[in-house]
Design an enzyme around this catalytic site. Structure first.
Site, PDB file in Angstrom:
ATOM      1  N   THR A  28       2.434  -0.565  -3.943  1.00 56.93           N
ATOM      2  CA  THR A  28       3.318  -1.320  -3.037  1.00 56.93           C
ATOM      3  C   THR A  28       3.741  -0.502  -1.816  1.00 56.93           C
ATOM      4  O   THR A  28       4.239  -1.060  -0.842  1.00 56.93           O
ATOM      5  CB  THR A  28       4.611  -1.721  -3.769  1.00 56.93           C
ATOM      6  OG1 THR A  28       5.321  -0.515  -4.120  1.00 56.93           O
ATOM      7  CG2 THR A  28       4.305  -2.497  -5.042  1.00 56.93           C
ATOM      8  N   ASP A  77      -2.462  14.158   2.162  1.00 53.54           N
ATOM      9  CA  ASP A  77      -1.295  14.043   1.282  1.00 53.54           C
ATOM     10  C   ASP A  77      -0.511  15.359   1.317  1.00 53.54           C
ATOM     11  O   ASP A  77      -0.975  16.393   0.823  1.00 53.54           O
ATOM     12  CB  ASP A  77      -1.755  13.737  -0.150  1.00 53.54           C
ATOM     13  CG  ASP A  77      -0.571  13.411  -1.053  1.00 53.54           C
ATOM     14  OD1 ASP A  77      -0.548  12.315  -1.614  1.00 53.54           O
ATOM     15  OD2 ASP A  77       0.341  14.270  -1.182  1.00 53.54           O
TER      16      ASP A  77
END
Ligand code: PRP
Ligand code: URA
Length: 209
Positions: A108, A200
């Site tokens: 999400t 990341d």
């Protein structure tokens, strides 16, 4: 309205290039993130108030300036924000450090809060929230909310790389919070990663994958 400052100092830009480079290993990545955090801390503290004191030099008495006892707090967003803390404390060693634990749900992209620990005198402190990445802005908005909910009145947000989407999200949700960044990148990709970005941040900093 929030102000957005992009620190385009050549030293910051130079080091950021090596932070972005995928061939840069964990050790060097960590060192560079810390160094850039120090350089950014130098810029972000430009508005600290000064007061006059009297001292004696070996030659005469003199009026001189010292920082006027401002109470500062540095708040890394876990995990990756930790990589910036020591760099800031090099310049502001008396600052207190709190932590806000958030991770971004990979599906999400919504932030999930798992830990908050702040200095006890929250209302009296000026806070700098730090995180290398401002992507969708969900984590930054949630971290600022976490501080405000506990009484924080003065907050700055500092990151290495921001996407326009993240800047807009923070500006909209928290117009009182100024944003300090080393680079404003082009956009987010379909996975919510900043392009070109650095990948990341947490994984590169801690060597996880
Ligand atoms: C990264 C980064 C920010 C966040 C930014 O953390 O350090 O906290 O993503 O993304 P956003 O602006 O879209 O919220 P991540 O969620 O990967 O957690 P980690 O530091 O624990 O790896
Ligand atoms: N989090 C990261 O670590 N990198 C990005 O590009 C976006 C979010």
């Amino acid at each position: 309205m929030a102000k957005v400052y992009v620190f385009d100092h050549p030293l910051i830009q130079h080091k950021l290039t090596y932070i972005r480079d995928k061939h840069t290993g964990t050790k060097e990545f960590r060192e560079l993130v810390e160094e850039v955090a120090t350089l950014m801390a130098f810029e972000i503290t430009r508005d600290l108030p000064l007061e006059e004191v009297e001292i004696e030099t070996p030659v005469s008495r003199a009026k001189a300036k010292v920082i006027a006892g401002k109470k500062l707090g540095v708040i890394p967003i876990l995990r990756a924000g930790i990589g910036m803390v020591d760099g800031i404390l090099k310049l502001i060693p008396a600052a207190k450090v709190g932590h806000v634990g958030l991770y971004r749900d990979p599906e999400t992209l919504q932030p999930v809060e798992y830990y908050v620990k702040l200095p006890s005198d929250v209302e009296e402190r000026d806070f700098i929230i730090v995180d290398p990445m401002l992507a969708t802005g969900g984590s930054a908005v949630a971290a600022i909310e976490a501080l405000k909910k506990r009484g924080a009145k003065s907050i700055k947000f500092m990151c290495l790389i921001a996407a326009p989407e993240g800047v807009k999200a923070v500006e909209t949700a928290h117009p009182d919070v100024d944003i300090y960044i080393a680079a404003l990148d082009e956009r987010l990709n379909d996975h919510g990663y900043i392009v070109p970005g650095l990948g990341d941040a947490g994984d590169r900093l801690f060597g996880t994958k």
